[in-house]
Design a protein around this motif. Structure first.
Motif, PDB file in Angstrom:
ATOM      1  N   LYS A  87      15.987 -85.232 -24.085  1.00  0.00           N
ATOM      2  CA  LYS A  87      15.603 -83.826 -24.085  1.00  0.00           C
ATOM      3  C   LYS A  87      16.632 -83.015 -24.852  1.00  0.00           C
ATOM      4  O   LYS A  87      17.820 -83.034 -24.551  1.00  0.00           O
ATOM      5  CB  LYS A  87      15.491 -83.309 -22.645  1.00  0.00           C
ATOM      6  CG  LYS A  87      14.296 -83.880 -21.884  1.00  0.00           C
ATOM      7  CD  LYS A  87      14.178 -83.269 -20.495  1.00  0.00           C
ATOM      8  CE  LYS A  87      12.959 -83.818 -19.759  1.00  0.00           C
ATOM      9  NZ  LYS A  87      12.830 -83.241 -18.400  1.00  0.00           N
ATOM     10  N   ASN A  88      16.154 -82.338 -25.884  1.00  0.00           N
ATOM     11  CA  ASN A  88      17.031 -81.514 -26.713  1.00  0.00           C
ATOM     12  C   ASN A  88      16.209 -80.353 -27.245  1.00  0.00           C
ATOM     13  O   ASN A  88      15.342 -80.525 -28.104  1.00  0.00           O
ATOM     14  CB  ASN A  88      17.615 -82.343 -27.868  1.00  0.00           C
ATOM     15  CG  ASN A  88      18.686 -81.583 -28.637  1.00  0.00           C
ATOM     16  OD1 ASN A  88      18.670 -80.363 -28.710  1.00  0.00           O
ATOM     17  ND2 ASN A  88      19.625 -82.321 -29.216  1.00  0.00           N
ATOM     18  N   ASP A  89      16.468 -79.166 -26.710  1.00  0.00           N
ATOM     19  CA  ASP A  89      15.664 -77.994 -27.063  1.00  0.00           C
ATOM     20  C   ASP A  89      15.821 -77.598 -28.532  1.00  0.00           C
ATOM     21  O   ASP A  89      14.946 -76.962 -29.107  1.00  0.00           O
ATOM     22  CB  ASP A  89      16.040 -76.803 -26.173  1.00  0.00           C
ATOM     23  CG  ASP A  89      15.658 -77.037 -24.713  1.00  0.00           C
ATOM     24  OD1 ASP A  89      14.740 -77.846 -24.482  1.00  0.00           O
ATOM     25  OD2 ASP A  89      16.290 -76.440 -23.828  1.00  0.00           O
ATOM     26  N   ARG A  90      16.961 -77.966 -29.136  1.00  0.00           N
ATOM     27  CA  ARG A  90      17.211 -77.554 -30.513  1.00  0.00           C
ATOM     28  C   ARG A  90      16.650 -78.540 -31.538  1.00  0.00           C
ATOM     29  O   ARG A  90      16.388 -78.159 -32.669  1.00  0.00           O
ATOM     30  CB  ARG A  90      18.713 -77.381 -30.742  1.00  0.00           C
ATOM     31  CG  ARG A  90      19.329 -76.218 -29.956  1.00  0.00           C
ATOM     32  CD  ARG A  90      20.747 -75.947 -30.397  1.00  0.00           C
ATOM     33  NE  ARG A  90      21.601 -77.122 -30.228  1.00  0.00           N
ATOM     34  CZ  ARG A  90      22.842 -77.214 -30.703  1.00  0.00           C
ATOM     35  NH1 ARG A  90      23.359 -76.203 -31.383  1.00  0.00           N
ATOM     36  NH2 ARG A  90      23.553 -78.299 -30.494  1.00  0.00           N
ATOM     37  N   ALA A  91      16.500 -79.798 -31.145  1.00  0.00           N
ATOM     38  CA  ALA A  91      16.033 -80.819 -32.085  1.00  0.00           C
ATOM     39  C   ALA A  91      14.509 -80.877 -32.122  1.00  0.00           C
ATOM     40  O   ALA A  91      13.855 -80.735 -31.087  1.00  0.00           O
ATOM     41  CB  ALA A  91      16.598 -82.187 -31.687  1.00  0.00           C
ATOM     42  N   PRO A  92      13.919 -81.068 -33.303  1.00  0.00           N
ATOM     43  CA  PRO A  92      12.459 -81.192 -33.384  1.00  0.00           C
ATOM     44  C   PRO A  92      11.992 -82.478 -32.705  1.00  0.00           C
ATOM     45  O   PRO A  92      12.697 -83.487 -32.716  1.00  0.00           O
ATOM     46  CB  PRO A  92      12.191 -81.234 -34.890  1.00  0.00           C
ATOM     47  CG  PRO A  92      13.468 -81.708 -35.497  1.00  0.00           C
ATOM     48  CD  PRO A  92      14.563 -81.178 -34.620  1.00  0.00           C
ATOM     49  N   LYS A  93      10.806 -82.426 -32.112  1.00  0.00           N
ATOM     50  CA  LYS A  93      10.257 -83.604 -31.429  1.00  0.00           C
ATOM     51  C   LYS A  93      10.083 -84.760 -32.405  1.00  0.00           C
ATOM     52  O   LYS A  93      10.399 -85.908 -32.090  1.00  0.00           O
ATOM     53  CB  LYS A  93       8.916 -83.247 -30.784  1.00  0.00           C
ATOM     54  CG  LYS A  93       8.283 -84.377 -29.979  1.00  0.00           C
ATOM     55  CD  LYS A  93       6.980 -83.911 -29.337  1.00  0.00           C
ATOM     56  CE  LYS A  93       6.303 -85.022 -28.555  1.00  0.00           C
ATOM     57  NZ  LYS A  93       5.025 -84.573 -27.941  1.00  0.00           N
ATOM     58  N   TYR A  94       9.575 -84.454 -33.598  1.00  0.00           N
ATOM     59  CA  TYR A  94       9.383 -85.469 -34.632  1.00  0.00           C
ATOM     60  C   TYR A  94      10.108 -85.076 -35.910  1.00  0.00           C
ATOM     61  O   TYR A  94      10.164 -83.902 -36.264  1.00  0.00           O
ATOM     62  CB  TYR A  94       7.891 -85.639 -34.972  1.00  0.00           C
ATOM     63  CG  TYR A  94       7.138 -86.527 -34.012  1.00  0.00           C
ATOM     64  CD1 TYR A  94       7.152 -87.911 -34.154  1.00  0.00           C
ATOM     65  CD2 TYR A  94       6.395 -85.985 -32.968  1.00  0.00           C
ATOM     66  CE1 TYR A  94       6.452 -88.730 -33.275  1.00  0.00           C
ATOM     67  CE2 TYR A  94       5.691 -86.790 -32.086  1.00  0.00           C
ATOM     68  CZ  TYR A  94       5.725 -88.170 -32.248  1.00  0.00           C
ATOM     69  OH  TYR A  94       5.037 -88.969 -31.371  1.00  0.00           O
ATOM     70  N   ILE A  95      10.661 -86.082 -36.576  1.00  0.00           N
ATOM     71  CA  ILE A  95      11.149 -85.921 -37.945  1.00  0.00           C
ATOM     72  C   ILE A  95      10.345 -86.888 -38.802  1.00  0.00           C
ATOM     73  O   ILE A  95      10.240 -88.070 -38.471  1.00  0.00           O
ATOM     74  CB  ILE A  95      12.647 -86.239 -38.076  1.00  0.00           C
ATOM     75  CG1 ILE A  95      13.496 -85.326 -37.203  1.00  0.00           C
ATOM     76  CG2 ILE A  95      13.088 -86.116 -39.540  1.00  0.00           C
ATOM     77  CD1 ILE A  95      14.978 -85.664 -37.237  1.00  0.00           C
ATOM     78  N   ASN A  96       9.791 -86.387 -39.895  1.00  0.00           N
ATOM     79  CA  ASN A  96       9.026 -87.240 -40.795  1.00  0.00           C
ATOM     80  C   ASN A  96       9.744 -87.399 -42.131  1.00  0.00           C
ATOM     81  O   ASN A  96      10.554 -86.546 -42.512  1.00  0.00           O
ATOM     82  CB  ASN A  96       7.629 -86.655 -41.027  1.00  0.00           C
ATOM     83  CG  ASN A  96       6.806 -86.626 -39.753  1.00  0.00           C
ATOM     84  OD1 ASN A  96       6.627 -87.644 -39.108  1.00  0.00           O
ATOM     85  ND2 ASN A  96       6.327 -85.448 -39.388  1.00  0.00           N
ATOM     86  N   THR A  97       9.433 -88.466 -42.817  1.00  0.00           N
ATOM     87  CA  THR A  97       9.991 -88.701 -44.142  1.00  0.00           C
ATOM     88  C   THR A  97       9.700 -87.506 -45.052  1.00  0.00           C
ATOM     89  O   THR A  97       8.564 -87.010 -45.078  1.00  0.00           O
ATOM     90  CB  THR A  97       9.378 -89.974 -44.750  1.00  0.00           C
ATOM     91  OG1 THR A  97       9.764 -91.103 -43.965  1.00  0.00           O
ATOM     92  CG2 THR A  97       9.822 -90.182 -46.189  1.00  0.00           C
ATOM     93  N   PRO A  98      10.694 -87.022 -45.798  1.00  0.00           N
ATOM     94  CA  PRO A  98      10.427 -85.945 -46.757  1.00  0.00           C
ATOM     95  C   PRO A  98       9.564 -86.479 -47.902  1.00  0.00           C
ATOM     96  O   PRO A  98       9.571 -87.675 -48.189  1.00  0.00           O
ATOM     97  CB  PRO A  98      11.829 -85.558 -47.259  1.00  0.00           C
ATOM     98  CG  PRO A  98      12.651 -86.793 -47.062  1.00  0.00           C
ATOM     99  CD  PRO A  98      12.111 -87.454 -45.830  1.00  0.00           C
TER     100      PRO A  98
END
Length: 231
Positions: free
Chosen positions: A157-168
């Motif tokens: 749980k991290n309110d600042r981090a996005p739930k998903y990171i996708n390849t640019p």
């Protein structure tokens, strides 16, 4: 043989030719290719190699590293996913260490610039760091099974981090032209003459585990004409 691949694997004519050439070590010469296009193809080929290496690394961390099993695999099992479906979709885990993957990739002599272009690492103060630390890794395949990029889901749980990171977006990963799960769904879609569209990675994996395989996901983006052409 070309027609068989086009019908059975849902490859295009050109993809079938390239697959056969690669399978039987036949060199295919493509004429009238500009130097710029040739360079783009070389970058694309390199990104595929990097992504393949990364997928094997992340899967190994999930299934064989004790930290990966305790954190990543236990999380997936709590969500109800079986090991066979995890292996089918080549799901992995990135350790919480700052640069575990980056060090492994550099040790295997991968180009630092291309590693950054792949989205797997970021550079700060001339040092490469892992971009997907502490995340479940979902490889995204193209129609022929090559890995275009990754979706990385946070566990802690991290309110600042996005739930998903996708390849640019890069030479091979263009999100408007990608449907997650299309490689695994292509034969079921053909057989059923129907395609079910869902939102995310875990939706696709869950439905496959339940025996419903004619399903793809748009990755949370609006449906595009290119994605409809894929279907």
């Amino acid at each position: 043989s070309i027609s068989f691949l086009m019908e059975h694997e849902k490859y295009s004519y050109v993809e079938s030719l390239r697959w056969l050439a690669n399978r039987y070590n036949v060199e295919v010469e493509e004429t009238e290719v500009s130097e710029e296009v040739k360079q783009q193809q070389q970058v694309a080929d390199s990104l595929y190699v990097i992504n393949n290496f990364a997928q094997k690394y992340f899967s190994e961390q999930l299934m064989e590293d004790q930290r990966g099993r305790d954190i990543g695999l236990s999380y997936l099992k709590e969500r109800g996913f079986r090991e066979d479906i995890i292996q089918k979709f080549q799901i992995g885990y990135c350790l919480e260490e700052r640069d575990a993957f980056a060090r492994k990739a550099v040790a295997n002599q991968f180009n630092r610039e291309l590693l950054q272009r792949s989205g797997l690492v970021v550079e700060r103060d001339n040092t490469l760091y892992d971009n997907y630390r502490g995340r479940i890794i979902f490889p995204v395949h193209n129609q022929s099974g090559k890995i275009l990029g990754f979706g990385a889901r946070i566990i802690a749980k991290n309110d600042r981090a996005p739930k998903y990171i996708n390849t640019p977006e890069n030479e091979i990963y263009v999100k408007s032209k990608i449907l997650y799960g299309s490689y695994f769904a292509r034969q079921a879609i053909d057989k059923a003459d129907e395609c079910l569209l869902v939102e995310g990675y875990t939706d696709v994996v869950s439905l496959h585990q339940a025996g419903i395989e004619n399903v793809v996901a748009s990755g949370g983006t609006s449906l595009t004409p290119d994605q409809l052409r894929l279907i």
